[in-house]
Design an enzyme around this catalytic site. Sequence first.
Site, PDB file in Angstrom:
ATOM      1  N   HIS A  45      -0.391  17.767 -17.718  1.00  0.00           N
ATOM      2  CA  HIS A  45      -0.919  18.348 -18.726  1.00  0.00           C
ATOM      3  C   HIS A  45      -1.837  17.366 -19.676  1.00  0.00           C
ATOM      4  O   HIS A  45      -2.891  17.910 -20.157  1.00  0.00           O
ATOM      5  CB  HIS A  45       0.041  19.162 -19.564  1.00  0.00           C
ATOM      6  CG  HIS A  45       0.557  20.330 -18.971  1.00  0.00           C
ATOM      7  ND1 HIS A  45       1.419  21.040 -19.360  1.00  0.00           N
ATOM      8  CD2 HIS A  45       0.004  20.956 -17.932  1.00  0.00           C
ATOM      9  CE1 HIS A  45       1.591  22.392 -18.261  1.00  0.00           C
ATOM     10  NE2 HIS A  45       0.770  22.199 -17.668  1.00  0.00           N
ATOM     11  N   ARG A  65      -7.253  35.591 -10.716  1.00  0.00           N
ATOM     12  CA  ARG A  65      -6.540  35.635  -9.523  1.00  0.00           C
ATOM     13  C   ARG A  65      -5.006  36.132  -9.618  1.00  0.00           C
ATOM     14  O   ARG A  65      -4.409  35.333 -10.636  1.00  0.00           O
ATOM     15  CB  ARG A  65      -6.507  34.271  -8.657  1.00  0.00           C
ATOM     16  CG  ARG A  65      -5.694  34.291  -7.358  1.00  0.00           C
ATOM     17  CD  ARG A  65      -5.652  32.930  -6.602  1.00  0.00           C
ATOM     18  NE  ARG A  65      -4.950  32.034  -7.228  1.00  0.00           N
ATOM     19  CZ  ARG A  65      -4.882  30.622  -6.773  1.00  0.00           C
ATOM     20  NH1 ARG A  65      -5.779  30.343  -5.683  1.00  0.00           N
ATOM     21  NH2 ARG A  65      -4.168  29.946  -7.329  1.00  0.00           N
ATOM     22  N   GLU A  77      -8.324  32.299   2.872  1.00  0.00           N
ATOM     23  CA  GLU A  77      -7.570  30.847   3.071  1.00  0.00           C
ATOM     24  C   GLU A  77      -6.739  30.608   3.944  1.00  0.00           C
ATOM     25  O   GLU A  77      -6.064  29.716   4.065  1.00  0.00           O
ATOM     26  CB  GLU A  77      -7.139  30.571   1.638  1.00  0.00           C
ATOM     27  CG  GLU A  77      -6.197  31.617   0.968  1.00  0.00           C
ATOM     28  CD  GLU A  77      -5.828  31.141  -0.358  1.00  0.00           C
ATOM     29  OE1 GLU A  77      -5.880  29.905  -0.703  1.00  0.00           O
ATOM     30  OE2 GLU A  77      -5.228  32.203  -1.197  1.00  0.00           O
ATOM     31  N   ASP A  96      -6.573  25.463   0.939  1.00  0.00           N
ATOM     32  CA  ASP A  96      -5.622  26.245   1.901  1.00  0.00           C
ATOM     33  C   ASP A  96      -6.188  26.333   3.234  1.00  0.00           C
ATOM     34  O   ASP A  96      -5.536  26.056   4.225  1.00  0.00           O
ATOM     35  CB  ASP A  96      -4.853  27.327   1.426  1.00  0.00           C
ATOM     36  CG  ASP A  96      -3.874  27.244   0.363  1.00  0.00           C
ATOM     37  OD1 ASP A  96      -3.217  26.132   0.625  1.00  0.00           O
ATOM     38  OD2 ASP A  96      -3.628  27.767  -0.709  1.00  0.00           O
ATOM     39  N   CYS A 127     -14.159  29.012  -3.797  1.00  0.00           N
ATOM     40  CA  CYS A 127     -13.562  28.373  -5.105  1.00  0.00           C
ATOM     41  C   CYS A 127     -12.548  27.302  -5.040  1.00  0.00           C
ATOM     42  O   CYS A 127     -11.687  26.649  -5.389  1.00  0.00           O
ATOM     43  CB  CYS A 127     -12.904  29.658  -5.892  1.00  0.00           C
ATOM     44  SG  CYS A 127     -11.472  30.330  -4.920  1.00  0.00           S
TER      45      CYS A 127
HETATM   46  C1  PEP Z   1      -7.551  27.397  -2.240  1.00  0.00           C
HETATM   47  O1  PEP Z   1      -6.695  27.378  -1.481  1.00  0.00           O
HETATM   48  O2  PEP Z   1      -8.888  26.733  -1.855  1.00  0.00           O
HETATM   49  C2  PEP Z   1      -7.599  27.684  -3.761  1.00  0.00           C
HETATM   50  C3  PEP Z   1      -8.887  27.605  -4.585  1.00  0.00           C
HETATM   51  O3  PEP Z   1      -6.445  27.892  -4.369  1.00  0.00           O
HETATM   52  P1  PEP Z   1      -5.404  26.850  -4.601  1.00  0.00           P
HETATM   53  O4  PEP Z   1      -5.863  25.453  -4.653  1.00  0.00           O
HETATM   54  O5  PEP Z   1      -4.868  27.352  -6.012  1.00  0.00           O
HETATM   55  O6  PEP Z   1      -4.221  27.210  -3.669  1.00  0.00           O
HETATM   56 MG    MG Z   2      -4.992  28.598  -2.182  1.00  0.00          MG
END
Ligand code: PEP
Ligand code: MG
Length: 594
Positions: free
Chosen positions: A199, A342, A441, A465, A512
């Site tokens: 953090h 999300r 993902e 992911d 994202c």
């Molecule tokens: C991803 O998997 O690309 C994503 C944006 O989610 P996280 O990194 O939170 O798993």
């Molecule tokens: Mg993810």
Amino acid sequence: MSENELKTTSALKGIGVSPGIVIGRAYALNRKDIKETLYKLSGDESVSREIKRFKKSLIDSRQELLDIQTELKDRQGIGSLFVDVHIMILDDKTFTTDIVKNIQDHSVNAEWALKMTISRQREIFDKIEDEYLRERIRDVECVGQRILRNLSGKTHERVSDIEGEVVIVARDLSPTDTVQMSTRKILGFATDMGGKTSHTAIVAKSIGIPAVVGLERITGEVSTGDAIIVDGTAGVVIVNPDPEVIKRYEDKKRHYLAMEEDMLKGAHLPAETIDGHRVGVGANIEFIEEIPSAVFHGANGVGLYRTEFIYINREQLPTEEEHFFNYKKVIEGEGIKWATIRTFDLGGDKFVSDAGLAEEMNPVMGLRAIRFCLQEVELFKVQLRAILRASAYGNTGILLPMISGVKEIIDARNIIDEVKGELISEGIPIDEDIKIGIMIEVPSAVIMAKQLAEKADFFSIGTNDLIQYALAIDRVNERVTYLYEPLHPAILTMLKQVVDAGHKAGIKVAMCGEMAGDPLCTPILLGLALDGLSMTPLAIPRVKKIIRKSTVSESKKLLERVMTLSTAREIEECVRAYMIERFPECCPVDWQTT
Ligand code: PEP
Ligand code: MG
């Protein structure tokens, strides 16, 4: 000869957690961790005295944190969520009762009882696979140190007492220290301890001061008044640099600032290519504290609000009101015109309080995200109610993580419809047309993109992911990092399939994952004609600049060319060469030399 020339220069490599270069004077923050010593108590009376002493230390610790919040609110109009987290840990009955129980059951002093509780918590956290969640033990440890200090009656130097423009050097800093830097003239900091997802690192980034952590022995090398350079971009700290080095870093800093300034100049312009393709650029955030930085760097929306943080570091599940408070704050954030929230991406094993509940061999492929929500419907509904209520305050989207097939989205939509119906019948305002999107993902979602596009209002590709699952590369395993290649031809083929399926069905396709903010990938993503990119705020200015200097037609040609290559290395080289030739001013400095 100046004083500095007599001192030996040392350079240390750590983890750069907040970019930029600062050349200044060090302030060695004299903080030693208090060590717990054990002593045994004899008799009930001394046990109850000890419990009283412990309870007083809790009250004192809480008051200190409240004072920090008040000062922050007075100076900047808003308190800090991180300070709230520490207050929540102090208020956590399981935590404090466990310590009291240790005093009673083992007849030990409060310091030792606290150590026993924290050691147990550390064991639980150590089992968590996700690096970010595992690191949350740091907050518990920081609170532990605060209690210990109050038990010892010692005072410690506070960041808010430091005067002058200095670079803080400390063994470790807690997020509560870092938030106070925003109201002081602290130029940067360097610490022995800390990791990139702490953090403390997040706060440093959000207030925009260079910081390097994990230097291991910086406190042993620095005294107050020493000259110091902190290069938060490279993760390097130089103590007592000689004039030659200072000059080099002054040049580097000038160069960095000019580049930043140049990037920032256009950061608020629309991300539109020369031939008129507009990309919606949003920020990935986790904390409401990150909003000002996101807007400053050119985001006008939040493309990914990760909500896991609301659930962790606590014993009780968050209430609907707590969820609602956070979501409304994001949606109403100054400069924020839209937000995609999300739903949580946690599994049963990730709840700290229930860590023993569901030990899984392979939690990343286990009962997490949407799978967990579809099993724990009541819990899911609490979050959905809050998001829907918040949607009445601005343009909001719901994003469902880890969708692996059509049934999951049908089931999730049914639950969302049910919750909508409940809220409407209760007379609570919501956006009835709220868009429901899914993360792409999981490889099966790529294969099923056509069918999924019929059920979803938008796609957001989670490359973090997707790459992990498609290439079978554990995203946190350093031994296989070299294989984690966003520009792998297999990944590009998958991305194309998803974008084409989405567009054919008339829905928007965004990305994202980290890939969205990697400048090397921008021309390729433009060639794929992605509609939106959401990324860490600091990456936005450069990506936007590349977009504004590009044309989709040229990017498509580049994409066609790289699709004929068969390794990620070849693709990377091809894109890099193209970018250095086409827009050298957008290329990171180190590209020119590789
Ligand atoms: C991803 O998997 O690309 C994503 C944006 O989610 P996280 O990194 O939170 O798993
Ligand atoms: Mg993810």
